[in-house]
Design a protein around this motif. Sequence first.
Motif: not given
Length: 220
Positions: A32-48
């Motif tokens: 996604a970073r490469e194909a969509l030209g994202l500046a970064g990716v923020r991964l957000i693990p779910a709590g509950q």
Amino acid sequence: MSCTEGHTGALGVFGGTFDPIHYGHLRLAETAREALGLAGVRLIPAGQPPHRAAPGASGFHRLAMARLATADNPAFEVDSAEVDASQASYTILTLERLRARVGKDRPLVLLLGVDAFLGLPGWLRWTELFDFAHLAVANRPGYSLDGAGLPPELAAQLEQRQATPDALGTAAAGCIASFSMTPLAISATDIRSRAARGQSLRYLLPPPVLDYISRHQLYS
Ligand code: ATP
């Protein structure tokens, strides 16, 4: 949000249970970073997570594994807010929070595998997600974006909002794009059941995560 992040460039937002994080997740984020030209990716693990049974590992461990898995990629960061929060994790609330942080102009792109996208109509206030972010959908073995599996209300949104990946940088929110990644039939469910049977997990997830799982005897 880190102070080096600035206000330019689309930011990928990638939520999940990450129980545990594996190469399917990491390859999706990197593609996604490469194909969509994202500046970064923020991964957000779910709590509950509200849509499923309690995770096999605690939020503490899932966060630690996400950090280990992404430590060598400067474009990735891990957000602990959903694990830290006391209430159930809802993507709409996370996007509201991030939108308030980044301002109204910066593109936010919510990253999803097609299986998660197909379940979208069950999410809290799902049609409002488009007010806060674009959606970008990756292929996943066993699921398809076209055909009979698409709920009608989702098909209608897709028809109205479908865009090419390069259009995502031109507005802050509201489009749906798809992108293709090397298909990886890896799932956390399969990893947990292999672990429970005492089978090898090598080459399904990064070595530091493997070490962490065995050190803390997770999923056994
Ligand atoms: P589980 O088997 O426990 O349901 P999972 O492997 O599907 O877990 P999640 O944490 O539920 O992982 O998924 C987070 C996001 O990553 C979802 O949007 C999901 O579609 C996507 N995803 C997970 N694995 C893959 C994969 N192998 N290919 C493409 N997308 C994936």
